[in-house]
Design a protein around this motif. Structure first.
Motif, short mmCIF file in Angstrom:
data_model
loop_
_atom_site.label_atom_id
_atom_site.label_comp_id
_atom_site.label_asym_id
_atom_site.label_seq_id
_atom_site.Cartn_x
_atom_site.Cartn_y
_atom_site.Cartn_z
N ASP A 146 -4.57 5.87 6.29
CA ASP A 146 -3.49 5.76 7.27
C ASP A 146 -2.13 5.63 6.58
O ASP A 146 -1.14 6.25 7.01
N THR A 147 -2.09 4.84 5.50
CA THR A 147 -0.83 4.64 4.78
C THR A 147 -0.37 5.94 4.12
O THR A 147 0.82 6.29 4.17
N ILE A 148 -1.30 6.66 3.53
CA ILE A 148 -0.94 7.93 2.88
C ILE A 148 -0.49 8.96 3.91
O ILE A 148 0.48 9.71 3.69
N ALA A 149 -1.15 9.00 5.06
CA ALA A 149 -0.75 9.94 6.11
C ALA A 149 0.67 9.68 6.57
O ALA A 149 1.48 10.61 6.69
N GLN A 150 1.01 8.42 6.79
CA GLN A 150 2.35 8.08 7.25
C GLN A 150 3.38 8.32 6.16
O GLN A 150 4.47 8.85 6.43
N ALA A 151 3.06 7.94 4.92
CA ALA A 151 3.99 8.17 3.81
C ALA A 151 4.22 9.66 3.59
O ALA A 151 5.34 10.09 3.30
N ALA A 152 3.18 10.47 3.76
CA ALA A 152 3.31 11.92 3.59
C ALA A 152 4.25 12.51 4.64
O ALA A 152 5.06 13.39 4.34
N ALA A 153 4.17 11.99 5.87
CA ALA A 153 5.08 12.46 6.92
C ALA A 153 6.50 12.00 6.63
O ALA A 153 7.45 12.78 6.76
N ASP A 154 6.65 10.75 6.21
CA ASP A 154 7.98 10.20 5.91
C ASP A 154 8.65 10.94 4.75
O ASP A 154 9.88 11.11 4.74
N LYS A 156 0.82 -1.21 0.00
CA LYS A 156 0.00 0.00 0.00
C LYS A 156 0.85 1.26 0.00
O LYS A 156 0.43 2.31 -0.50
N THR A 157 2.06 1.16 0.55
CA THR A 157 2.93 2.32 0.59
C THR A 157 3.38 2.74 -0.80
O THR A 157 3.52 3.94 -1.09
N ALA A 158 3.60 1.78 -1.69
CA ALA A 158 4.03 2.10 -3.06
C ALA A 158 2.99 2.94 -3.77
O ALA A 158 3.33 3.94 -4.42
N THR A 159 1.72 2.57 -3.65
CA THR A 159 0.66 3.37 -4.29
C THR A 159 0.55 4.72 -3.61
O THR A 159 0.35 5.75 -4.28
N ALA A 160 0.66 4.76 -2.29
CA ALA A 160 0.61 6.04 -1.56
C ALA A 160 1.69 6.98 -2.07
O ALA A 160 1.43 8.18 -2.32
#
Length: 212
Positions: free
Chosen positions: A176-184, A3-7
């Motif tokens: 949730d995945t997009i929120a975390q990826a955006a912070a990272d 899911k992180t790859a798509t995010a």
């Protein structure tokens, strides 16, 4: 499914907008700190290729018996068409309402009774619009295997509605995945993740807007 790859793909093409201080207002009146415009995928060829192949893979893995794909109108139509091409499956789409002219169809494309159908949707929030599509397909005699969506908010109300209707949803990425990826990736401050999750947990509680 990664899911992180798509995010990260959605973030890279600026398809995700963050405005925790000046929220977007949905038609339902809900104030949201995030807006995801998956239509921008279509104008980014490299990301489009990856996303459409992920949709096709999700269908193969989760609904291997699928016989036809049905896109939601209008955002899901192109994704259903491209995934259908990759998989060699027929596709059609479901209008938000029946036409008032011609054959007055709501379902466009050939759909036989009993056909095993997968709905392709770009985004799910409270689940209302995609469930209207599922209901229309079921009324037409289709066997709806489930949904493949690009992004889901993961809201409690939406998940409860899908569960009550007996509909499975497989999403390429989620809130949730997009929120975390955006912070990272530095798109938002690490502290904003907590505010975004607070919105997702209870959209009616707007205390996250002024929180720090």
């Amino acid at each position: 499914m990664d899911k992180t790859a798509t995010a990260k793909d959605l973030l890279a093409i600026k398809a995700v907008f963050f405005r925790p201080e000046e929220p977007f207002i949905w038609a339902s009146g809900i104030k949201s700190p995030v807006y995801c415009d998956n239509r921008l995928i279509l104008t980014a060829p490299e990301v489009r290729e990856r996303v459409e192949n992920r949709i096709a893979q999700a269908i193969k893995e989760n609904y291997p018996e699928a016989e036809v794909l049905m896109g939601t109108s209008t955002a899901g139509i192109a994704h259903a068409a491209i995934a259908g091409h990759i998989l060699g499956l027929p596709m059609g789409y479901v209008r938000s309402g029946a036409k008032d002219h011609g054959r007055q169809n709501r379902i466009e494309g050939r759909l036989e009774k009993g056909q095993k159908t997968v709905v392709v949707e770009d985004l799910i929030s409270t689940g209302g619009s995609v469930l209207e599509v599922v209901d229309a397909l079921r009324e037409a005699g289709a066997e709806v295997l489930g949904i493949v969506s690009i992004f889901t908010y993961g809201m409690k109300r939406g998940e409860e509605r899908l569960a009550a209707a007996g509909v499975k949803n497989v999403s390429l990425t989620d809130f949730d995945t997009i929120a975390q990826a955006a912070a990272d990736e530095g798109y938002i401050a690490p502290g904003d993740v907590k505010r975004l999750i607070a919105f997702r947990n209870d959209p009616s509680d707007e205390s996250w807007i002024g929180a720090k």
